[in-house]
Design a protein around this motif. Sequence first.
Motif, mmCIF file in Angstrom:
data_model
loop_
_atom_site.group_PDB
_atom_site.id
_atom_site.type_symbol
_atom_site.label_atom_id
_atom_site.label_comp_id
_atom_site.label_asym_id
_atom_site.label_seq_id
_atom_site.Cartn_x
_atom_site.Cartn_y
_atom_site.Cartn_z
ATOM 1 N N TRP A 136 -2.352 9.601 -5.147
ATOM 2 C CA TRP A 136 -3.514 9.498 -4.916
ATOM 3 C C TRP A 136 -4.521 10.429 -5.513
ATOM 4 C CZ3 TRP A 136 -5.017 4.507 -3.269
ATOM 5 C CH2 TRP A 136 -3.836 3.810 -2.700
ATOM 6 N N LEU A 166 -9.008 6.669 -2.914
ATOM 7 C CA LEU A 166 -8.789 6.596 -1.103
ATOM 8 C C LEU A 166 -10.136 5.954 -0.889
ATOM 9 C CD1 LEU A 166 -7.375 10.092 -0.057
ATOM 10 C CD2 LEU A 166 -6.130 7.785 -0.137
ATOM 11 N N ASN A 195 1.431 14.016 1.595
ATOM 12 C CA ASN A 195 1.013 13.332 0.353
ATOM 13 C C ASN A 195 -0.398 13.662 0.184
ATOM 14 O OD1 ASN A 195 0.499 12.117 -2.093
ATOM 15 N ND2 ASN A 195 0.784 10.167 -1.206
ATOM 16 N N MET A 196 -1.110 13.474 1.496
ATOM 17 C CA MET A 196 -2.648 13.854 1.592
ATOM 18 C C MET A 196 -3.079 15.341 1.134
ATOM 19 S SD MET A 196 -4.374 11.079 1.625
ATOM 20 C CE MET A 196 -3.004 9.810 1.123
ATOM 21 N N VAL A 204 2.882 10.746 4.719
ATOM 22 C CA VAL A 204 1.337 10.645 4.387
ATOM 23 C C VAL A 204 0.562 11.908 4.433
ATOM 24 C CG1 VAL A 204 -0.849 9.411 5.253
ATOM 25 C CG2 VAL A 204 1.328 8.060 4.990
ATOM 26 N N ASP A 241 0.953 -1.127 -0.128
ATOM 27 C CA ASP A 241 0.134 -0.017 -0.040
ATOM 28 C C ASP A 241 0.954 1.231 0.022
ATOM 29 O OD1 ASP A 241 -0.122 1.835 1.989
ATOM 30 O OD2 ASP A 241 -1.613 0.906 3.189
ATOM 31 N N LEU A 261 -9.454 2.351 -1.845
ATOM 32 C CA LEU A 261 -8.345 1.628 -0.817
ATOM 33 C C LEU A 261 -9.136 1.266 0.480
ATOM 34 C CD1 LEU A 261 -5.777 1.141 0.022
ATOM 35 C CD2 LEU A 261 -5.242 3.395 1.047
ATOM 36 N N VAL A 304 0.814 4.122 0.298
ATOM 37 C CA VAL A 304 -0.080 5.483 0.599
ATOM 38 C C VAL A 304 0.997 6.634 0.617
ATOM 39 C CG1 VAL A 304 -1.174 6.648 2.551
ATOM 40 C CG2 VAL A 304 -1.736 4.210 1.518
ATOM 41 N N VAL A 329 -6.172 11.728 7.684
ATOM 42 C CA VAL A 329 -5.468 10.519 7.969
ATOM 43 C C VAL A 329 -6.006 9.975 9.362
ATOM 44 C CG1 VAL A 329 -3.176 9.712 8.818
ATOM 45 C CG2 VAL A 329 -3.475 11.428 6.979
ATOM 46 N N ASN A 348 -9.336 -2.170 1.727
ATOM 47 C CA ASN A 348 -9.232 -2.590 3.173
ATOM 48 C C ASN A 348 -10.102 -3.354 4.207
ATOM 49 O OD1 ASN A 348 -6.670 -1.559 2.857
ATOM 50 N ND2 ASN A 348 -7.054 0.472 3.820
ATOM 51 N N THR A 394 2.378 7.309 -3.456
ATOM 52 C CA THR A 394 1.493 7.254 -4.830
ATOM 53 C C THR A 394 0.844 8.439 -4.748
ATOM 54 O OG1 THR A 394 1.280 4.874 -4.605
ATOM 55 C CG2 THR A 394 -0.299 6.122 -6.236
#
Lengths: 193, 193
Positions: free
Chosen positions: A81, A86, A131-132, A128, A74, A89, A76, A158, A93, A79
Amino acid sequence: MPYGELMNARVRSEERRAEIVRAALEVIAERGYRGASLAAVAERVGLTQQGLLHYFPTKDALLVAVLTERDQWDAVPDTQWRVDLLVSLVEYNAMRPGIIQTFSALLGESVTEGHPARGYFTERYAKVRENMAAVLRAEYGDQLPNGLTPERTAPLLVAVMDGLQYQWLLDPESVDMPGAFRDFLTLLGENPH
Amino acid sequence: MPYGELMNARVRSEERRAEIVRAALEVIAERGYRGASLAAVAERVGLTQQGLLHYFPTKDALLVAVLTERDQWDAVPDTQWRVDLLVSLVEYNAMRPGIIQTFSALLGESVTEGHPARGYFTERYAKVRENMAAVLRAEYGDQLPNGLTPERTAPLLVAVMDGLQYQWLLDPESVDMPGAFRDFLTLLGENPH
DNA sequence: ATTATCTATAGATCTATAGATAATGC
DNA sequence: ATTATCTATAGATCTATAGATAATGC
């Protein structure tokens, strides 16, 4: 000539290591890292504990392999995204309680002092969040409909993903993880596209 | 007559138990429950491990006392909260990393199979979600500004609180836990009052 | 030669039980 | 009599090292 004989030693060794990592993921899901014994992992792949140590010289080396495995599975933090991916994902999950349990247990342990996965998680979450924030900026621009910036919204996104996982693992009947995650996205406001 | 001599045996025994529970909270914060040895807890109160077992006959009995302690300390599942009091709770939590670390570590462990705190957390979260739904209803009525019901928003509120704790414990410099929680509340929409 | 695996084992722990001893409280 | 605490110890584990043996690959 059977498939097995076509493999050279390097490939066979790599496969054995992968098998061991898979077993370790399972045992950690069941007992956490501190509670996972090398013997339990070894038994699952038909080795003695000392045989396992041939592939991973210490327990911590095995943990490093487990964490690396996750990064490949993964991606996260790395990548690029999109918000709709998401959602996929989270839906994915919800079909893999085992792996989610492994990393939820590890995350919980990692906040204790001197835990060998602590640095990994600290760095991972920093990445993360970054990235988010980029994902949110790509979707909404510099300001979300509710007025927050992507940078301030990212930790919330997150947190929701992680927090929902715990509630769902403890009580999957009562918690619709993907549904709740979609609800959170509607909270962020209408998609401008 | 010094204070100590004024106490009868029952009171002294209760104090000793409370001391042991406090020490257990600390050791669990440092090493998790599985990693916490009775000897480490005992040492912290100046007892041998066997002396500690006089007060709590098994390690699990001590864990039960720790969980009960929490229910008295932070009555999240049972108190009738208001949204602004939740903000104060999060601000208060940000000043007590130790206790947050204890329960974040326990929550993480609790998702593993057969963990002695699993039932406690499962029940607790069911109650917390119900209670938070009631808090949201009292604040916003049957529908929030964004259109969600209190029941659907409650798991998100809880997830944000928990998820932010992990991020904050791992990297307190980078995560403004109370600020992020306030951001989440603005996401819920304008307060109708 | 290298790789894979095993047996043997050192050295640390860990929880819990048994039973002794001293202090406290009716 | 009860409570608090200790020493001794059983019985399980656990990680890691040492070193042997068998199989594989240049």
